[in-house]
Design a protein around this motif. Structure first.
Motif, mmCIF file in Angstrom:
data_model
loop_
_atom_site.group_PDB
_atom_site.id
_atom_site.type_symbol
_atom_site.label_atom_id
_atom_site.label_comp_id
_atom_site.label_asym_id
_atom_site.label_seq_id
_atom_site.Cartn_x
_atom_site.Cartn_y
_atom_site.Cartn_z
ATOM 1 N N MET A 54 -12.138 -19.581 7.060
ATOM 2 C CA MET A 54 -11.867 -18.919 8.355
ATOM 3 C C MET A 54 -13.126 -18.592 9.130
ATOM 4 S SD MET A 54 -9.324 -17.877 10.469
ATOM 5 C CE MET A 54 -7.943 -17.540 9.457
ATOM 6 N N PRO A 55 -13.445 -19.146 10.270
ATOM 7 C CA PRO A 55 -14.643 -18.940 10.918
ATOM 8 C C PRO A 55 -14.984 -17.286 11.264
ATOM 9 C CG PRO A 55 -13.044 -19.830 12.354
ATOM 10 C CD PRO A 55 -12.453 -19.788 10.971
ATOM 11 N N ASN A 56 -16.183 -17.176 11.471
ATOM 12 C CA ASN A 56 -16.411 -15.755 11.522
ATOM 13 C C ASN A 56 -16.165 -15.249 12.975
ATOM 14 O OD1 ASN A 56 -17.829 -13.280 11.639
ATOM 15 N ND2 ASN A 56 -19.668 -13.902 10.956
ATOM 16 N N ILE A 57 -15.653 -14.100 13.281
ATOM 17 C CA ILE A 57 -15.185 -13.649 14.651
ATOM 18 C C ILE A 57 -16.732 -13.551 15.521
ATOM 19 C CG2 ILE A 57 -14.235 -11.654 16.129
ATOM 20 C CD1 ILE A 57 -12.472 -11.240 13.599
ATOM 21 N N LEU A 58 -17.624 -13.133 14.934
ATOM 22 C CA LEU A 58 -18.838 -12.979 15.788
ATOM 23 C C LEU A 58 -19.496 -14.322 16.055
ATOM 24 C CD1 LEU A 58 -21.027 -11.087 16.734
ATOM 25 C CD2 LEU A 58 -22.165 -11.134 14.644
ATOM 26 N N ASP A 59 -19.436 -15.259 15.409
ATOM 27 C CA ASP A 59 -19.851 -16.712 15.756
ATOM 28 C C ASP A 59 -19.019 -17.165 16.963
ATOM 29 O OD1 ASP A 59 -21.840 -16.512 14.049
ATOM 30 O OD2 ASP A 59 -20.560 -17.630 12.268
ATOM 31 N N ILE A 60 -17.584 -16.933 16.900
ATOM 32 C CA ILE A 60 -16.614 -17.405 17.805
ATOM 33 C C ILE A 60 -17.001 -16.746 19.096
ATOM 34 C CG2 ILE A 60 -14.276 -17.556 18.512
ATOM 35 C CD1 ILE A 60 -13.400 -17.838 15.548
ATOM 36 N N ARG A 61 -17.296 -15.514 19.240
ATOM 37 C CA ARG A 61 -17.495 -14.547 20.213
ATOM 38 C C ARG A 61 -18.650 -15.355 20.928
ATOM 39 N NH1 ARG A 61 -16.336 -8.449 18.345
ATOM 40 N NH2 ARG A 61 -14.086 -8.544 18.793
ATOM 41 N N ARG A 62 -19.659 -15.618 20.184
ATOM 42 C CA ARG A 62 -20.908 -16.271 20.625
ATOM 43 C C ARG A 62 -20.657 -17.466 21.322
ATOM 44 N NH1 ARG A 62 -25.007 -15.023 15.658
ATOM 45 N NH2 ARG A 62 -25.285 -12.654 15.795
ATOM 46 N N ARG A 63 -19.773 -18.284 20.735
ATOM 47 C CA ARG A 63 -19.498 -19.753 21.107
ATOM 48 C C ARG A 63 -18.630 -19.577 22.668
ATOM 49 N NH1 ARG A 63 -16.620 -24.845 18.051
ATOM 50 N NH2 ARG A 63 -16.831 -26.356 19.775
ATOM 51 N N ILE A 64 -17.762 -18.530 22.609
ATOM 52 C CA ILE A 64 -17.061 -18.409 23.804
ATOM 53 C C ILE A 64 -17.878 -17.909 25.073
ATOM 54 C CG2 ILE A 64 -15.381 -16.725 24.944
ATOM 55 C CD1 ILE A 64 -13.948 -16.615 22.357
ATOM 56 N N ARG A 65 -19.176 -17.124 24.625
ATOM 57 C CA ARG A 65 -19.805 -16.598 25.576
ATOM 58 C C ARG A 65 -20.797 -17.982 26.197
ATOM 59 N NH1 ARG A 65 -22.802 -13.519 22.650
ATOM 60 N NH2 ARG A 65 -21.088 -11.710 22.712
ATOM 61 N N SER A 66 -21.155 -18.650 25.223
ATOM 62 C CA SER A 66 -21.931 -19.736 25.666
ATOM 63 C C SER A 66 -20.987 -20.872 26.651
ATOM 64 C CB SER A 66 -22.241 -20.645 24.349
ATOM 65 O OG SER A 66 -23.105 -21.964 24.787
ATOM 66 N N VAL A 67 -19.813 -20.973 26.391
ATOM 67 C CA VAL A 67 -18.740 -21.800 27.215
ATOM 68 C C VAL A 67 -18.735 -21.131 28.592
ATOM 69 C CG1 VAL A 67 -16.640 -22.891 27.164
ATOM 70 C CG2 VAL A 67 -17.752 -22.841 24.950
ATOM 71 N N VAL A 68 -18.551 -19.953 28.455
ATOM 72 C CA VAL A 68 -18.449 -19.201 29.638
ATOM 73 C C VAL A 68 -19.620 -19.360 30.619
ATOM 74 C CG1 VAL A 68 -18.319 -16.937 30.970
ATOM 75 C CG2 VAL A 68 -16.713 -17.330 29.041
ATOM 76 N N ASN A 69 -20.833 -19.300 30.210
ATOM 77 C CA ASN A 69 -22.053 -19.544 30.728
ATOM 78 C C ASN A 69 -22.209 -20.956 31.208
ATOM 79 O OD1 ASN A 69 -22.689 -16.809 30.398
ATOM 80 N ND2 ASN A 69 -23.927 -17.268 28.649
ATOM 81 N N THR A 70 -21.708 -21.894 30.536
ATOM 82 C CA THR A 70 -21.677 -23.364 30.827
ATOM 83 C C THR A 70 -20.567 -23.536 32.007
ATOM 84 O OG1 THR A 70 -22.194 -23.955 28.495
ATOM 85 C CG2 THR A 70 -21.219 -25.635 30.100
ATOM 86 N N ARG A 71 -19.390 -22.926 31.810
ATOM 87 C CA ARG A 71 -18.566 -23.097 33.065
ATOM 88 C C ARG A 71 -19.000 -22.567 34.261
ATOM 89 N NH1 ARG A 71 -12.746 -20.168 32.321
ATOM 90 N NH2 ARG A 71 -14.216 -18.120 32.548
#
Length: 359
Positions: A1-18
């Protein structure tokens, strides 16, 4: 199961890209509106020039009555041994397959002209980089004004080239702040080479733009002039239905109009087709010889303007797709994060219950 903190960082990165892609979409939409307005502003002059030439054709002897040969060198048709190809691409990326499609069309054209000498004038950094990796650059030759004028009166000598493809000119950065003088200078160079019989035909590869959903990639012959006011399209590639659908969705979301920009001016059209016997201050033959080079220049200028508009439309569509993909990725990552958090909470509850049962 992926780490929740890593997923949040990735979501934040995709939001910035959007946010970046959404801003680029808005900027491209604004530039597209300006490019459309500029294309429309240049059309009345081109239409009137074309119709004046049509009127002169009916009133001037453009062909020798004895030999049937054209009196103007730009109308002379010769066997295609030396060809000039003008490739118009973009200077920047992030426009989908805009520049790639143009370079592919240029490659197909070169394959169809195998065995003939082809000189390439490339406009745009993307096309320059693509063609420079495949074909050599020609040696630059400088001539004095006297040598140029002398060479115009004498036919070019046949060289040793056979089936050679080379780059004779690179124009990078001109599309950012395009002026008519740049297209005129290019047209003058092309016309001089054609009159010196260094080249036998001139083709233009660009993305024709009528509206956001009415575009096509064409190879147009501009020299020799076969018929004034008629496009000599040798190759054409229309937009697919999927591309039209994506472009329409991007235009609607960005608030860009989808009107076609090719409605002819009735007054200008009537001038060329009217049977009125106009009185010209100069002889019609002299006017025809003076206006025909301007016609070539305005054809090149029109192609550059439409290519700029098409590039902005392609970038707007690409950024709209990127924004939609980013939104889908954020939703998918949010779902994964919620599942991971729920699994973590469930595991903690099971551990507490198991510990209590053990006591």
């Amino acid at each position: 199961m992926p780490n929740i903190l890593d997923i949040r960082r990735r979501i934040r990165s995709v939001v910035n890209t959007r946010q970046i892609t959404k801003a680029m979409k808005v900027v491209s939409a604004a530039k597209l509106r300006r490019a459309q307005d500029r294309t429309l502003a240049a059309r009345p002059y081109a239409q009137m020039l074309t119709n004046v030439l049509k009127s002169l054709v009916a009133r001037a002897e453009i062909y020798d009555p004895e030999t049937g040969e054209p009196k103007h060198p730009l109308l002379a048709q010769r066997e295609e041994k030396n060809i000039l190809l003008i490739v118009v691409t973009g200077d920047k990326g992030l426009a989908g397959a805009f520049s790639a499609n143009i370079t592919k069309a240029a490659a197909r054209f070169l394959e169809s002209k195998a065995g003939r000498n082809v000189d390439i004038e490339v406009i745009g950094r993307k096309g320059r980089d693509f063609l420079r990796r495949r074909y050599p650059a020609a040696a630059v030759q400088t001539r004095s004004l006297a040598e140029t004028e002398k060479s115009l009166d004498a036919p070019a000598e046949a060289g040793d080239r056979t089936g050679t493809i080379q780059i004779t000119g690179e124009h990078v950065g001109v599309l950012g702040k395009l002026e008519f003088s740049q297209a005129r200078d290019l047209a003058e160079n092309v016309i001089q080479r054609y009159q010196r019989e260094e080249i036998d035909s001139v083709y233009l590869v660009f993305n024709e733009f009528k509206s956001v959903i009415a575009q096509r990639l064409i190879v147009e012959q501009i020299l020799p002039i076969e018929q004034v006011g008629e496009q000599a399209v040798r190759q054409a590639e229309e937009m697919t239905e999927e591309e039209k659908k994506k472009a329409k969705e991007a235009a609607i979301s960005a608030g860009v109009g989808m009107r076609r920009s090719e409605a002819p001016d009735e007054q200008a059209t009537q001038f060329g087709t009217s049977q009125v016997d106009y009185i010209y201050e100069q002889p019609p033959e002299e006017l025809f010889r003076a206006l025909l080079p301007k016609y070539v220049a305005i054809q090149i200028f029109r192609a550059l303007l439409e290519s700029i508009a098409a590039e902005h439309a392609a970038r707007m569509t690409a950024m709209d797709s990127a924004t939609s993909n980013a939104t889908d990725m954020i939703d998918s990552l949010t779902l994964v994060m919620n599942r991971a958090r729920q699994a973590k909470i469930t595991k903690e509850i099971i551990e507490i219950v198991s510990g209590a049962a053990a006591m």
